[in-house]
Design a protein around this motif. Structure first.
Motif, PDB file in Angstrom:
ATOM      1  N   ILE A  10       0.873  -1.180   0.000  1.00 13.93           N
ATOM      2  CA  ILE A  10       0.000   0.000   0.000  1.00 13.93           C
ATOM      3  C   ILE A  10       0.909   1.228   0.000  1.00 13.93           C
ATOM      4  O   ILE A  10       1.845   1.310   0.815  1.00 13.93           O
ATOM      5  N   ALA A  11       0.629   2.156  -0.904  1.00 14.91           N
ATOM      6  CA  ALA A  11       1.509   3.317  -1.058  1.00 14.91           C
ATOM      7  C   ALA A  11       1.197   4.408  -0.037  1.00 14.91           C
ATOM      8  O   ALA A  11       0.031   4.721   0.229  1.00 14.91           O
ATOM      9  N   LEU A  12       2.257   4.984   0.526  1.00 14.68           N
ATOM     10  CA  LEU A  12       2.149   6.163   1.396  1.00 14.68           C
ATOM     11  C   LEU A  12       2.243   7.432   0.542  1.00 14.68           C
ATOM     12  O   LEU A  12       1.621   8.445   0.847  1.00 14.68           O
ATOM     13  N   TYR A  15       1.292   6.423  -6.631  1.00 13.68           N
ATOM     14  CA  TYR A  15       1.528   6.372  -8.074  1.00 13.68           C
ATOM     15  C   TYR A  15       0.181   6.546  -8.758  1.00 13.68           C
ATOM     16  O   TYR A  15      -0.728   5.739  -8.566  1.00 13.68           O
ATOM     17  N   TRP A  16       0.021   7.608  -9.530  1.00 15.23           N
ATOM     18  CA  TRP A  16      -1.218   7.794 -10.292  1.00 15.23           C
ATOM     19  C   TRP A  16      -0.872   8.599 -11.533  1.00 15.23           C
ATOM     20  O   TRP A  16      -1.029   9.816 -11.563  1.00 15.23           O
ATOM     21  N   GLY A  17      -0.368   7.930 -12.537  1.00 15.00           N
ATOM     22  CA  GLY A  17       0.000   8.620 -13.779  1.00 15.00           C
ATOM     23  C   GLY A  17       1.231   7.979 -14.380  1.00 15.00           C
ATOM     24  O   GLY A  17       2.174   7.648 -13.659  1.00 15.00           O
ATOM     25  N   LEU A  23       5.535   1.000 -21.920  1.00 17.19           N
ATOM     26  CA  LEU A  23       6.551   0.396 -21.038  1.00 17.19           C
ATOM     27  C   LEU A  23       6.107   0.398 -19.575  1.00 17.19           C
ATOM     28  O   LEU A  23       6.795  -0.105 -18.702  1.00 17.19           O
ATOM     29  N   ASN A  24       4.943   0.998 -19.346  1.00 20.24           N
ATOM     30  CA  ASN A  24       4.401   1.153 -18.005  1.00 20.24           C
ATOM     31  C   ASN A  24       5.385   1.816 -17.039  1.00 20.24           C
ATOM     32  O   ASN A  24       5.602   1.337 -15.921  1.00 20.24           O
ATOM     33  N   THR A  25       5.982   2.909 -17.475  1.00 24.87           N
ATOM     34  CA  THR A  25       6.832   3.679 -16.563  1.00 24.87           C
ATOM     35  C   THR A  25       5.976   4.752 -15.889  1.00 24.87           C
ATOM     36  O   THR A  25       5.102   5.343 -16.523  1.00 24.87           O
ATOM     37  N   GLU A  68      -5.247 -11.822 -21.376  1.00 25.94           N
ATOM     38  CA  GLU A  68      -4.406 -11.077 -22.330  1.00 25.94           C
ATOM     39  C   GLU A  68      -3.243 -10.418 -21.591  1.00 25.94           C
ATOM     40  O   GLU A  68      -2.117 -10.385 -22.076  1.00 25.94           O
ATOM     41  N   ARG A  69      -3.551  -9.909 -20.395  1.00 25.55           N
ATOM     42  CA  ARG A  69      -2.525  -9.209 -19.619  1.00 25.55           C
ATOM     43  C   ARG A  69      -1.398 -10.170 -19.196  1.00 25.55           C
ATOM     44  O   ARG A  69      -0.223  -9.837 -19.323  1.00 25.55           O
ATOM     45  N   ILE A  70      -1.767 -11.372 -18.726  1.00 23.83           N
ATOM     46  CA  ILE A  70      -0.692 -12.296 -18.306  1.00 23.83           C
ATOM     47  C   ILE A  70       0.032 -12.883 -19.522  1.00 23.83           C
ATOM     48  O   ILE A  70       1.206 -13.213 -19.455  1.00 23.83           O
ATOM     49  N   GLY A 135       4.027  -5.528 -15.811  1.00 24.92           N
ATOM     50  CA  GLY A 135       2.702  -6.092 -15.551  1.00 24.92           C
ATOM     51  C   GLY A 135       1.802  -5.093 -14.860  1.00 24.92           C
ATOM     52  O   GLY A 135       0.639  -4.903 -15.216  1.00 24.92           O
ATOM     53  N   SER A 136       2.338  -4.432 -13.840  1.00 21.59           N
ATOM     54  CA  SER A 136       1.583  -3.437 -13.074  1.00 21.59           C
ATOM     55  C   SER A 136       2.596  -2.570 -12.332  1.00 21.59           C
ATOM     56  O   SER A 136       3.517  -3.099 -11.684  1.00 21.59           O
ATOM     57  N   GLY A 137       2.420  -1.259 -12.421  1.00 18.87           N
ATOM     58  CA  GLY A 137       3.410  -0.346 -11.849  1.00 18.87           C
ATOM     59  C   GLY A 137       3.672  -0.600 -10.371  1.00 18.87           C
ATOM     60  O   GLY A 137       4.812  -0.622  -9.918  1.00 18.87           O
ATOM     61  N   SER A 189      -7.263   0.869 -12.089  1.00 21.38           N
ATOM     62  CA  SER A 189      -6.212   1.891 -11.988  1.00 21.38           C
ATOM     63  C   SER A 189      -5.677   2.289 -13.357  1.00 21.38           C
ATOM     64  O   SER A 189      -5.457   3.479 -13.610  1.00 21.38           O
ATOM     65  N   THR A 190      -5.443   1.306 -14.230  1.00 22.80           N
ATOM     66  CA  THR A 190      -4.827   1.618 -15.529  1.00 22.80           C
ATOM     67  C   THR A 190      -5.700   2.598 -16.311  1.00 22.80           C
ATOM     68  O   THR A 190      -5.224   3.635 -16.785  1.00 22.80           O
ATOM     69  N   ASP A 191      -6.995   2.294 -16.411  1.00 19.51           N
ATOM     70  CA  ASP A 191      -7.912   3.180 -17.142  1.00 19.51           C
ATOM     71  C   ASP A 191      -8.095   4.498 -16.398  1.00 19.51           C
ATOM     72  O   ASP A 191      -8.178   5.567 -17.010  1.00 19.51           O
TER      73      ASP A 191
HETATM   74  C1  DP6 Z   1      -3.995   3.822  -6.400  1.00 16.71           C
HETATM   75  O1  DP6 Z   1      -0.156  -0.446 -10.214  1.00 16.71           O
HETATM   76  O2  DP6 Z   1      -2.615  -0.989 -10.302  1.00 16.71           O
HETATM   77  O3  DP6 Z   1      -2.927   1.773  -5.893  1.00 16.71           O
HETATM   78  O4  DP6 Z   1       0.452   0.154 -13.491  1.00 16.71           O
HETATM   79  O5  DP6 Z   1      -1.792   0.482 -14.500  1.00 16.71           O
HETATM   80  O6  DP6 Z   1      -1.284  -1.646 -13.275  1.00 16.71           O
HETATM   81  P1  DP6 Z   1      -1.020  -0.163 -13.385  1.00 16.71           P
HETATM   82  O7  DP6 Z   1      -1.585   0.499 -12.059  1.00 16.71           O
HETATM   83  P2  DP6 Z   1      -1.529  -0.023 -10.545  1.00 16.71           P
HETATM   84  O8  DP6 Z   1      -1.863   1.352  -9.803  1.00 16.71           O
HETATM   85  C2  DP6 Z   1      -1.836   1.500  -8.415  1.00 16.71           C
HETATM   86  C3  DP6 Z   1      -2.514   2.761  -8.052  1.00 16.71           C
HETATM   87  C4  DP6 Z   1      -2.733   2.978  -6.574  1.00 16.71           C
HETATM   88  C5  DP6 Z   1      -1.588   3.785  -5.969  1.00 16.71           C
HETATM   89  C6  DP6 Z   1      -0.306   3.045  -5.687  1.00 16.71           C
HETATM   90  O9  DP6 Z   1      -0.332   1.822  -5.419  1.00 16.71           O
HETATM   91  O10 DP6 Z   1       0.746   3.712  -5.679  1.00 16.71           O
END
Ligand code: DP6
Length: 326
Positions: A10-12, A15-17, A23-25, A68-70, A135-137, A189-191
């Motif tokens: 869980i992020a303190l 990440y949102w953007g 490349l999912n950076t 498709e994602r995996i 796969g997921s940021g 989150s991605t959308d």
């Molecule tokens: C709100 O990692 O699920 O949890 O890279 O598109 O798979 P993708 O997104 P994801 O986004 C997480 C968003 C969040 C904030 C966070 O975990 O930092």
């Protein structure tokens, strides 16, 4: 056959953007705590007889976008390994899947470890973090135990966008997760990030806010100023949601129980309990607090009819290979 396990985080500082969606950076760094209670177990089986990759989550066959994602993810390992064999992936979560509870973080961290093992690719933690990020940021952070910091990087190929353990915190945190009664999340989150980036008038201000918050949050963890950290983490979370709400159409993850839990956390803090909240892309509220207050905080957060469960957790370990599924 290869098995791996990873914990969600869980992020303190959130990440949102994205900088580069292919490349999912990420557009900015982030800071998280990996949680032991939210765990994924994944088995990857190379199966020469299969014409398509197959995914089962908690014993149920899954089709469509998750497969498709995996599949795209497995290609990132199959390509360099020179082995196009299809895979059967079995996954089990110890917590509700895809309801805004960070399941993609533990899922892709475990998948990175298990897939690279299954194809005989031995990757160091940094390479695993880069792979998991594709796969997921947020999964880039789940390669590591405890506090992890994600670097947004600047390289065009994404080679410097990885997470690392954050050392030196003098604050020990646990988490109580108030799980709201809810359907699977409506905007993933991605959308949600894409819509926010392209339509929210606040998006650049949010990225600037993360860039300011990230070094300060690490300083506060190291200096041990939990009350200042509480203000920063809550502010960062609310700024992320304000930005998402300002997208067109606005993305609103809060439910009545979400607002209730925010108030409850702030009431506890006013009473002198060091506790603070954050919220991901769903209605659930995560309350961070030192271990000695976890029981009290969890009990208080259970007091709303729309809170269906309160999960409590200490810090989780790094993602790793395992002998077998549990
Ligand atoms: C709100 O990692 O699920 O949890 O890279 O598109 O798979 P993708 O997104 P994801 O986004 C997480 C968003 C969040 C904030 C966070 O975990 O930092």
């Amino acid at each position: 056959m290869a098995v791996a396990t990873a914990c969600a985080n869980i992020a303190l500082v959130k990440y949102w953007g994205k900088r580069d969606a292919s490349l999912n950076t990420p557009a900015a760094g982030s800071l998280s705590l990996t949680l032991d209670r939210l765990r994924t177990w994944t088995e990857v089986l190379r199966e020469p007889g299969l014409s398509e990759d197959v995914l089962e989550i908690d014993g149920k066959a899954v089709t469509g976008r998750p497969v498709e994602r995996i599949s795209r993810f497995a290609d990132l390992v199959r390509g360099p390994a020179g082995d196009q064999t299809r895979v059967r992936v079995r996954s089990h979560n110890t917590f509700p899947t895809a309801a805004g509870l960070a399941s993609s973080a533990s899922a892709f961290a475990a998948l990175a470890v298990a897939t690279s093992d299954a194809f005989g690719q031995s990757l160091d933690p940094r390479a695993l973090s880069i792979l998991a990020r594709r796969g997921s940021g947020s999964a880039a952070r789940s390669i590591f135990g405890g506090f992890a910091v994600m670097h947004e990087g600047s390289a065009a190929d994404g080679s410097d966008a990885f997470a690392e353990p954050m050392q030196g915190s003098t604050i020990e945190l646990c988490a109580a997760v108030a799980v709201a009664k809810a359907e699977e999340k409506k905007v993933g989150s991605t959308d949600g990030m894409e819509l926010t980036k392209t339509t929210s008038p606040f998006h650049q201000a949010w990225i600037d806010c993360v860039n300011r918050d990230l070094p300060v949050a690490q300083d506060l963890l190291r200096s041990g100023d939990i009350m200042a950290l509480a203000e920063l983490v809550e502010g960062n979370c609310l700024a992320m949601h304000a930005n998402a709400m300002a997208a067109r159409p606005g993305i609103l993850y809060f439910r009545p129980s979400t607002l209730w839990a925010l108030e409850e956390v702030r009431t506890m803090r006013a009473e002198g309990i060091p506790v603070f909240f954050t919220i991901d892309a769903g209605p659930h509220v995560v309350a961070f607090t030192p271990p000695e207050h976890l029981g009290t905080v969890a009990k208080r957060l259970a007091g709303h009819p729309e809170v269906q469960d309160v999960l409590t957790s200490g810090p989780g370990e790094a993602a790793h290979a395992a002998e077998s599924m549990p």
